[in-house]
Design an enzyme around this catalytic site. Structure first.
Site, short mmCIF file in Angstrom:
data_model
loop_
_atom_site.label_atom_id
_atom_site.label_comp_id
_atom_site.label_asym_id
_atom_site.label_seq_id
_atom_site.Cartn_x
_atom_site.Cartn_y
_atom_site.Cartn_z
N GLU A 173 75.77 17.17 10.40
CA GLU A 173 74.33 16.98 10.28
C GLU A 173 73.81 17.87 9.15
O GLU A 173 74.17 19.03 9.07
CB GLU A 173 73.62 17.36 11.59
CG GLU A 173 72.18 16.93 11.58
CD GLU A 173 71.45 17.21 12.89
OE1 GLU A 173 70.60 16.41 13.28
OE2 GLU A 173 71.73 18.24 13.51
N MET A 309 75.35 22.88 17.35
CA MET A 309 75.27 21.48 16.91
C MET A 309 75.69 20.56 18.05
O MET A 309 76.69 20.81 18.71
CB MET A 309 76.18 21.28 15.68
CG MET A 309 76.24 19.86 15.18
SD MET A 309 74.61 19.26 14.64
CE MET A 309 74.80 17.50 14.96
N GLU A 310 74.93 19.46 18.20
CA GLU A 310 75.04 18.60 19.39
C GLU A 310 76.06 17.48 19.30
O GLU A 310 75.94 16.49 20.00
CB GLU A 310 73.66 17.98 19.68
CG GLU A 310 73.17 16.98 18.64
CD GLU A 310 72.25 17.55 17.59
OE1 GLU A 310 71.50 16.78 16.97
OE2 GLU A 310 72.30 18.77 17.36
N HIS A 343 69.57 23.23 24.97
CA HIS A 343 69.11 22.48 23.80
C HIS A 343 70.15 21.43 23.39
O HIS A 343 69.84 20.25 23.24
CB HIS A 343 68.87 23.47 22.66
CG HIS A 343 68.32 22.87 21.40
ND1 HIS A 343 66.99 22.94 21.06
CD2 HIS A 343 68.92 22.17 20.39
CE1 HIS A 343 66.80 22.32 19.90
NE2 HIS A 343 67.96 21.85 19.47
N GLU A 344 71.41 21.87 23.25
CA GLU A 344 72.44 20.94 22.77
C GLU A 344 72.75 19.85 23.80
O GLU A 344 73.03 18.71 23.45
CB GLU A 344 73.72 21.69 22.39
CG GLU A 344 73.54 22.78 21.33
CD GLU A 344 72.67 22.37 20.15
OE1 GLU A 344 72.73 21.21 19.71
OE2 GLU A 344 71.91 23.23 19.66
#
Length: 942
Positions: A173, A309-310, A343-344
């Site tokens: 990303e 990062m997801e 969050h992820e």
């Protein structure tokens, strides 16, 4: 993606980090695009054509961790939407060989043209690809592992015996998958991926999906085959080749969760593993959509630029964002790690399952994930008191959003630099704050029904803003209920809701899209002015903007969900302000009125007439009549209104006097957040007497609270975070009782060779005092170098950067840039901490200028890391001389070296705002401190 948590407390920061720059629209090339071989390139736009789209990628990757390069082959199944003989896709800095078209008629070679400016490849077929048919292309490729933090990049770590070990990991990303394999690298080109990775037996490979088999290859190599992914965007693809170990558990819904880390740190993973299990189960139930993959891995990467990062099924993190040592990590670490995992994992639905159509609506991913951190932790970890920290996000967003260089939450972007710049406080924090406002407006139950409908309706698809607003409108019609759960039906019947109306507004008022477009399609936020005259409350709105150009505030109008409380009743009243001005009538006259209850709305309030006077009186006589969020928002608003000349500085300082009785974290830290920057501005000028007077005022204001702090780990998370903060502040400010205690503890700890166990919450204060002498600094550095506890290293690093020893500060920045002893990922924090240090601010500015070209290669144009450094290093300057110096340096850059970045414009605006503030308010500040010093007994030795 989660932006790296800041290690700097407000005490070192004048302004919050902000984000990057808007380049002019570059959708169209200026001239005819020429490929690297001199031919005309068959496409002249930055965005890919829609003539073909990928359905499936079959990808084999072979990284070599000795030579630090990789080779690969990709086969892409294409769906053809228009007759064409050209396929345009992305590839960046890689050698392409052997390009083939696998057509029903047989295999044929393809011509290959490269256009590096837009990172594009043109594949030329000698026959037409026919609309409606499917074809495969096969490309062999080779490239070096990236030495930045993006694409397929190399990372390394040092074992306790001193051996350096390498690994390779991905960060795609926003636009970096194209540096790892040829692909259609835009979020709307979703496809399935089947991945194979070739490795040496001493390593393991992990990817988005579980491994299905391993095949032995000639030469002693192994090839791992991974299951095919669900349909997803290229930026979510991930793979890691390393010597990591893992621990695993299974959720109640049958998903296998594993946490991966370097072998010597695997014992710091159990907290993250338990948190991930708990949170994935929570989201599975809350969203009423099962997590669609069989596993979720969380990997702690030794070199990582952002916070996390997801990637679907394989989320990646900074080591500080995942590893937790119950004996050495602080309450603040626990809060930070839990938030970043929340969050992820929220992204597995918001972002991965439903993805924004294009990066202009990045906030649909990031604002939601930031917002869900707080919703999920409030329920799953009530002991973390996460609500105590949400308001800080809105204040940070407003800092950036109050400049004319801000941008709408949803804003056009084209090139990679502009896209990177979207990962800022506006997309994350403002996004979360306006969602919180909407949830409060619609009611939490109605909001939940709407977002579940949104996720179900658009699963595996791409969305724009309006899709969300449609899903949140008419939430109790049959469409919503067919997709919803039984409790939603019960909610609708209980509240007799139709057309999404809540109890306080009429049906015709609720046009969610009309309301929210005013918050997402225009930049900035409103200032609501309230004037009470008897029972009449006059309201007006304007844009809040730190500028001396009034024309920039014209033409803005928001639909504002106002909330208010009065002295006459504990009820929260509501009113939707749609016009420039309006009038409310109270049932009776009141002593005070407080608008924006708990600051659930993303707007500021100015109390005209006698309004501020009545609020100051209330705070001084009975501050607990208002919630701590209400008190924090009043502190924030009154000082921000000084900046634009709506309120006199002495009024704001009068309000601050009540803080001597304050004990709640949000109000206390906001008090520091508004008062500390005042002397930080003075530190960059030759005005020691006034600076010390201001420092003395702040120490005395909070002295009672500081004196009450135990030097031990006790109390709630908020109490522990506050203790750490207060003692650190007191020691930095040379408050004698604090310095004495910290010096004793540091000497004891040093005498024990670092083996004595210090209470975790006080270690920052102790380390900061210890790092003031060369012997103490050197001892701290030795411990830093050999520690395997990431949170301890982080605190030591900050303490070393706060030292008055200038040669050490310079050395730290150089070492961080070099990356061998101190990680380059930590350089932004080191540089910004040094810049907040009165002994280091000039060093940090000189370092930034001298190493600019290296920094933009390492961190990439437009990234949050770069804008954090640019703003962090410059945002406490307040003289014309420094403004000229800053403008002279940034003005000498070209577009390729970052001259168009938004953060540069923000920097100019911030310094100009600081100059205006100092010119207007210094005499007032001096007079007020002279007059009122006796009221808090200012006699601190500084």
């Amino acid at each position: 993606m989660s932006v790296a948590p800041l290690l700097l407390l407000l005490l070192f920061a004048s302004l919050s980090p902000s984000s990057g720059a808007q380049l002019p629209n570059q959708g169209q090339a200026q001239d005819v695009p020429i490929a690297t071989n001199g031919q005309v390139f068959p496409w002249d736009r930055m965005r890919l054509p829609k003539t073909v789209s990928p359905l499936h990628y079959d990808l084999t990757i072979h990284p070599n961790l000795t030579t630090l390069d990789f080779t690969g082959v990709v086969r892409i199944l294409l769906d053809v939407h228009e007759d064409t003989d050209t396929i345009i896709l992305h590839a960046k800095q890689m050698q392409i060989s052997n390009a083939l078209l696998l057509a029903p008629e047989g295999v044929r070679p393809l011509g290959v043209l490269e256009y590096p400016r837009f990172h594009q490849l043109g594949l030329l077929s000698d026959s037409v690809l026919i609309k409606g048919r499917k074809y495969e292309v096969q490309l062999e490729f080779a490239a070096n592992l990236s030495d930045s933090f993006h694409g397929f990049y190399k990372s390394s770590y040092r074992t306790s015996s001193g051996e350096v070990r390498s690994l390779a990991s991905t960060q795609f990303e926003a636009t970096f998958a194209r540096g790892a394999f040829p692909c259609f690298d835009e979020p709307a080109f979703k496809a399935n991926f089947t991945i194979q990775i070739i490795r040496e037996p001493r390593h393991i490979a992990i990817s988005n999906m579980p491994k299905v088999k391993t095949v032995e290859l000639p030469g002693g190599l192994l090839e791992d085959h991974f299951d095919t992914t669900v349909k997803m965007s290229t930026y979510l693809v991930a793979y890691i080749v390393s010597d990591f170990l893992s621990v695993s558990k299974t959720t109640q819904h049958g998903v296998k969760i594993s946490v991966y880390a370097v072998p010597e740190k695997i014992d710091q993973t159990s907290f993250a593993l338990d948190a991930a299990v708990k949170l994935l189960d929570f989201y599975d139930d809350y969203f009423d959509i099962p997590y669609p993959l069989p596993k979720q891995d969380l990997a702690a990467i030794p070199d990582f630029q952002s916070g996390a990062m997801e990637n679907w099924g394989l989320t990646t993190y900074r080591e500080t964002g995942l590893l937790f040592d119950p004996d050495r990590s602080s309450a603040s670490d626990k809060l930070g790690i839990t938030k970043v995992i929340a969050h992820e994992l929220a992204h597995q639905w918001f972002g991965n399952l439903v993805t924004m159509e294009w990066w202009n609506d990045l906030w649909l991913n990031e604002g939601f994930a930031k917002f869900m951190e707080f919703i999920s932790l409030d329920i799953t970890y009530p002991d973390l008191h996460v609500d105590d920290f949400f308001l800080g996000k809105c204040f940070e967003a407003m800092e950036v959003d109050s400049l004319s260089s801000s941008h709408p939450v949803s804003t056009p972007v084209e090139n990679p630099t502009q896209i990177q710049e979207m990962f800022d406080d506006v997309s994350y924090d403002k996004g979360a704050c306006i969602l919180n406002m909407l949830r409060d407006f619609l009611t939490p139950e109605a909001f939940e029904i709407g977002i579940i409908r949104y996720l179900k309706r658009y699963s595996y698809q791409n969305t724009v803003n309006s899709h969300l607003w449609e899903s949140l409108t008419n939430i109790c019609n049959s469409d919503g209920l067919d997709e919803g759960r039984m409790e939603h039906k019960q909610f609708c019947s209980k509240h007799h809701l139709s057309s999404g109306s809540s109890k306080w507004y009429a049906d015709d008022e609720l046009d969610v899209k009309a309301i929210m477009d005013t918050w997402t399609l225009q930049e900035g936020f409103p200032l609501v002015t309230v004037e009470v005259r008897g029972r009449e409350v006059r309201l007006s709105q304007e844009r809040y903007l730190k500028t001396d150009d009034p024309s920039l505030t014209e033409g803005f109008l928001w639909q504002i969900p106002l909330t208010y409380r009065t002295s006459a009743s504990a009820t929260t009243h509501r009113f939707l302000l749609k016009t420039k001005s309006d009038v409310l009538y109270l049932p009776e006259e009141v002593e005070w009125v407080k608008f924006n209850v708990d600051m659930s709305g993303y707007y500021m309030v100015h109390y005209a007439g006698e309004g501020w006077k009545s609020i100051i009186k209330l705070l001084q006589n009975n501050h607990t009549a208002l919630s701590s969020n209400d008190r924090a928002s009043l502190i924030h608003n009154v000082f921000q209104l000084v900046s634009i000349g709506k309120v006199r500085l002495d009024t704001a300082l009068e309000l601050s006097l009540y803080l001597s009785k304050e004990t709640e974290i949000m109000a206390v830290t906001q008090g520091f957040g508004e008062l500390v920057p005042l002397y930080k501005l003075m530190e960059k000028r030759d005005m020691a007497a006034l600076e010390n007077q201001m420092k003395g005022y702040i120490v005395n204001l909070f002295r009672r609270l500081i004196d009450r702090q135990e030097w031990a780990d006790s109390g709630s998370v908020s109490e522990r975070v506050l203790r750490s903060y207060l003692l650190l502040f007191a020691c930095v400010r040379n408050y004698t009782p604090c310095v004495t205690k910290a010096t004793q503890l540091f000497n004891k700890w040093k005498d024990s060779n670092g083996n004595m166990s210090l209470p975790v919450d006080i270690t920052m204060a102790v380390f900061v005092i210890g790092a003031r002498t060369p012997e103490g600094w050197n001892f701290l550095f030795e411990k830093y170098r050999h520690s395997l506890q990431m949170s301890v290293r982080s605190r030591m690093k900050t303490a070393m950067a706060v030292s008055p020893l200038q040669d050490k500060l310079k050395w730290m920045m150089e070492q961080s840039l070099h990356g061998a002893v101190m990680k380059t990922q930590d350089l932004p924090d080191v540089v910004v901490t040094v810049s907040k240090n009165p002994h280091g601010y000039k060093l940090a500015w000189d370092f930034l200028r001298a190493n600019w070209h290296t920094l933009i290669k390492k961190f990439d144009l437009g990234t949050n890391s770069l804008s954090y450094m640019v703003n962090g290093v410059t945002n406490q300057y307040s003289t014309r001389e420094m403004l000229n110096e800053v403008q002279s340096f940034f003005g000498s850059l070209t577009e390729e070296t970052g001259s168009e970045m938004r953060c540069i414009q923000q920097t100019y605006e911030t310094i100009e705002d600081n100059i205006r503030w100092m010119d207007t308010n210094l005499p007032l500040l001096q007079a007020w401190l002279d007059k009122h010093s006796h009221r808090v007994g200012m006699h601190v030795e500084l």
